[in-house]
Design a protein around this motif. Structure first.
Motif, PDB file in Angstrom:
ATOM      1  N   ILE A  22      31.830  62.307  61.996  1.00 40.13           N
ATOM      2  CA  ILE A  22      30.798  63.100  62.675  1.00 40.13           C
ATOM      3  C   ILE A  22      31.399  64.288  63.422  1.00 40.13           C
ATOM      4  O   ILE A  22      32.374  64.138  64.163  1.00 40.13           O
ATOM      5  CB  ILE A  22      30.017  62.206  63.697  1.00 40.13           C
ATOM      6  CG1 ILE A  22      29.458  60.954  63.019  1.00 40.13           C
ATOM      7  CG2 ILE A  22      28.940  62.998  64.425  1.00 40.13           C
ATOM      8  CD1 ILE A  22      28.391  61.184  62.019  1.00 40.13           C
ATOM      9  N   GLY A  61      41.297  58.776  69.608  1.00 33.84           N
ATOM     10  CA  GLY A  61      39.927  58.344  69.310  1.00 33.84           C
ATOM     11  C   GLY A  61      38.992  59.445  68.858  1.00 33.84           C
ATOM     12  O   GLY A  61      37.774  59.319  68.922  1.00 33.84           O
ATOM     13  N   LYS A  64      41.004  61.144  63.864  1.00 34.31           N
ATOM     14  CA  LYS A  64      42.108  61.579  63.001  1.00 34.31           C
ATOM     15  C   LYS A  64      42.354  60.553  61.879  1.00 34.31           C
ATOM     16  O   LYS A  64      42.465  60.917  60.706  1.00 34.31           O
ATOM     17  CB  LYS A  64      43.382  61.790  63.832  1.00 34.31           C
ATOM     18  CG  LYS A  64      43.221  62.905  64.874  1.00 34.31           C
ATOM     19  CD  LYS A  64      44.473  63.156  65.661  1.00 34.31           C
ATOM     20  CE  LYS A  64      44.773  62.081  66.686  1.00 34.31           C
ATOM     21  NZ  LYS A  64      43.728  61.883  67.711  1.00 34.31           N
ATOM     22  N   THR A  65      42.386  59.285  62.263  1.00 33.15           N
ATOM     23  CA  THR A  65      42.596  58.243  61.251  1.00 33.15           C
ATOM     24  C   THR A  65      41.384  58.155  60.325  1.00 33.15           C
ATOM     25  O   THR A  65      41.521  57.934  59.114  1.00 33.15           O
ATOM     26  CB  THR A  65      42.846  56.881  61.944  1.00 33.15           C
ATOM     27  OG1 THR A  65      43.829  57.076  62.948  1.00 33.15           O
ATOM     28  CG2 THR A  65      43.310  55.828  60.976  1.00 33.15           C
ATOM     29  N   TYR A 193      26.029  54.950  66.895  1.00 35.45           N
ATOM     30  CA  TYR A 193      26.569  53.679  67.374  1.00 35.45           C
ATOM     31  C   TYR A 193      25.550  52.831  68.148  1.00 35.45           C
ATOM     32  O   TYR A 193      25.677  51.614  68.184  1.00 35.45           O
ATOM     33  CB  TYR A 193      27.865  53.908  68.175  1.00 35.45           C
ATOM     34  CG  TYR A 193      29.000  54.318  67.242  1.00 35.45           C
ATOM     35  CD1 TYR A 193      29.374  53.489  66.198  1.00 35.45           C
ATOM     36  CD2 TYR A 193      29.659  55.527  67.375  1.00 35.45           C
ATOM     37  CE1 TYR A 193      30.386  53.847  65.312  1.00 35.45           C
ATOM     38  CE2 TYR A 193      30.677  55.897  66.494  1.00 35.45           C
ATOM     39  CZ  TYR A 193      31.033  55.051  65.467  1.00 35.45           C
ATOM     40  OH  TYR A 193      32.029  55.405  64.590  1.00 35.45           O
ATOM     41  N   LYS A 221      31.790  54.907  70.978  1.00 37.66           N
ATOM     42  CA  LYS A 221      31.594  53.622  70.297  1.00 37.66           C
ATOM     43  C   LYS A 221      31.679  52.466  71.319  1.00 37.66           C
ATOM     44  O   LYS A 221      30.835  51.571  71.327  1.00 37.66           O
ATOM     45  CB  LYS A 221      32.685  53.463  69.233  1.00 37.66           C
ATOM     46  CG  LYS A 221      32.432  52.387  68.234  1.00 37.66           C
ATOM     47  CD  LYS A 221      33.526  52.465  67.183  1.00 37.66           C
ATOM     48  CE  LYS A 221      33.494  51.336  66.218  1.00 37.66           C
ATOM     49  NZ  LYS A 221      34.567  51.440  65.238  1.00 37.66           N
TER      50      LYS A 221
HETATM   51  P1  ADP Z   1      42.312  58.664  66.259  1.00 39.77           P
HETATM   52  O1  ADP Z   1      43.045  58.364  64.972  1.00 39.77           O
HETATM   53  O2  ADP Z   1      41.962  60.116  66.416  1.00 39.77           O
HETATM   54  O3  ADP Z   1      42.981  58.120  67.483  1.00 39.77           O
HETATM   55  P2  ADP Z   1      40.280  57.039  65.063  1.00 39.77           P
HETATM   56  O4  ADP Z   1      39.988  57.828  63.849  1.00 39.77           O
HETATM   57  O5  ADP Z   1      41.143  55.820  64.888  1.00 39.77           O
HETATM   58  O6  ADP Z   1      40.903  57.943  66.195  1.00 39.77           O
HETATM   59  O7  ADP Z   1      38.904  56.615  65.756  1.00 39.77           O
HETATM   60  C1  ADP Z   1      38.657  55.317  66.263  1.00 39.77           C
HETATM   61  C2  ADP Z   1      37.235  54.913  65.929  1.00 39.77           C
HETATM   62  O8  ADP Z   1      36.326  55.703  66.710  1.00 39.77           O
HETATM   63  C3  ADP Z   1      36.869  55.175  64.473  1.00 39.77           C
HETATM   64  O9  ADP Z   1      37.175  54.097  63.648  1.00 39.77           O
HETATM   65  C4  ADP Z   1      35.382  55.416  64.561  1.00 39.77           C
HETATM   66  O10 ADP Z   1      34.697  54.186  64.601  1.00 39.77           O
HETATM   67  C5  ADP Z   1      35.210  56.080  65.924  1.00 39.77           C
HETATM   68  N1  ADP Z   1      35.195  57.554  65.807  1.00 39.77           N
HETATM   69  C6  ADP Z   1      36.071  58.412  66.368  1.00 39.77           C
HETATM   70  N2  ADP Z   1      35.771  59.688  66.065  1.00 39.77           N
HETATM   71  C7  ADP Z   1      34.699  59.635  65.253  1.00 39.77           C
HETATM   72  C8  ADP Z   1      33.914  60.622  64.581  1.00 39.77           C
HETATM   73  N3  ADP Z   1      34.191  61.941  64.703  1.00 39.77           N
HETATM   74  N4  ADP Z   1      32.878  60.209  63.804  1.00 39.77           N
HETATM   75  C9  ADP Z   1      32.577  58.892  63.689  1.00 39.77           C
HETATM   76  N5  ADP Z   1      33.263  57.913  64.314  1.00 39.77           N
HETATM   77  C10 ADP Z   1      34.313  58.263  65.092  1.00 39.77           C
END
Ligand code: ADP
Length: 288
Positions: A22, A61, A64-65, A193, A221
């Motif tokens: 998103i 959060g 990125k992942t 969420y 979330k």
């Molecule tokens: P990062 O790798 O940036 O630390 P993640 O991609 O692991 O963060 O995000 C953790 C969780 O938070 C994801 O699995 C998802 O459920 C939620 N989340 C974070 N950013 C988004 C986004 N832009 N859209 C939808 N869900 C998100």
């Protein structure tokens, strides 16, 4: 070694799509430009070699992942390496494993090697011997793919880009900032969420969006879980007090007050000061 690695790291089965990320469409577009389009339109990229090293950086959060997972479902081999696991698992042999990793990547090309928490390896502060050897081998291997026609990409992710040393930074030719969600994305994330029955109207969603300015996707979330737990807790108390049957109950709708009260309990992981630091780093080192 290769067999062990295949089992551990190759993962093409994520069900995440770009649409699940998103508020990140422009970030996703940059990733597609570098990795997906050259594969879909090989003729257009005949004389153009895109970036082989790409860094996603931003507060924790922010997705990125999630972006990496969306990329994994795009039809190229996806190798997912968490650097801390890699080091601890093959301490002593980790540099040999890096070679195997890149050989595997070439054999199964097109391949993206995703290195989560790349800072844990490449940090200027973390300098024990195994990391040092791993790091120098990784730099050599990245140099190798940069000079080759193989479709092998290294995608790194970090929440602390300023801890990366310049040698590594230079290999990440494209550095993409994944910021906190903007006003519209925050509302979309809240709606996503808090996905059950609710009594919230449009203007209330927007009011809430304004109240969670420094929240990441992951913070939103967590907030949503707390919101839904309030309704469940209330119901459990009611059922226990009445001593009625445990099955067959419905929950009431989530209200604006549920979210506002939950906000008193959940704080974002990122402060304004952190955001400023990311923005400054992006100004200096980010790509557009
Ligand atoms: P990062 O790798 O940036 O630390 P993640 O991609 O692991 O963060 O995000 C953790 C969780 O938070 C994801 O699995 C998802 O459920 C939620 N989340 C974070 N950013 C988004 C986004 N832009 N859209 C939808 N869900 C998100």
């Amino acid at each position: 070694m290769a067999e062990v690695m295949m089992k551990e790291f190759i993962n093409n089965n994520t069900k995440t799509s770009w649409g699940d990320c998103i508020g990140l469409s422009s970030t996703a577009e940059k990733l597609k430009e570098a990795i997906t389009y050259p594969l879909i339109y090989p003729d257009l990229f005949r004389d153009t070699r895109t970036w082989r090293g790409i860094l996603l950086f931003g507060p924790p959060g922010t997705g990125k992942t999630l972006l990496a997972k969306a990329l994994a479902s795009e039809g190229c081999t996806f190798i997912n390496v968490t650097s801390s696991t890699f080091i601890s698992k093959w301490r002593g042999e980790s540099e040999k494993m890096v070679k195997v990793l890149f050989d595997l990547a070439k054999k199964h090309a097109p391949t993206t090697i995703f290195i989560d928490e790349v800072d844990a390896l490449m940090s200027t502060v973390n300098q024990h011997e195994a990391s040092r050897r791993f790091k120098s081998e990784l730099l050599t291997q990245i140099d190798g793919i940069q000079g080759s026609t193989d479709h092998v990409f290294v995608l790194g992710s970090t929440n602390v880009p300023w801890n990366l040393d310049t040698a590594m930074l230079r290999r990440f030719e494209k550095r993409i900032y994944v910021p906190l969600p903007d006003d519209i994305a925050r509302v979309q994330l809240l709606k996503l969420y808090i996905n059950g029955p609710n009594s919230l109207e449009d203007k209330e969603w927007f009011k809430l969006g304004g109240m969670i300015e420094n929240f990441s996707g992951s913070d939103i979330k967590c907030l949503s879980i707390e919101v839904k737990m309030r309704v469940i807790r209330e119901k459990i108390k009611e059922i226990d007090a009445k001593g009625t049957n445990r099955a067959g109950h419905n929950l009431r709708k989530v209200t604006l007050k549920d979210v506002e009260d939950s906000l008193a309990k959940i704080r974002p992981c990122v402060t304004c000061v952190d955001v400023k630091r990311f923005e400054e780093w992006n100004e200096k080192f980010g790509s557009y």
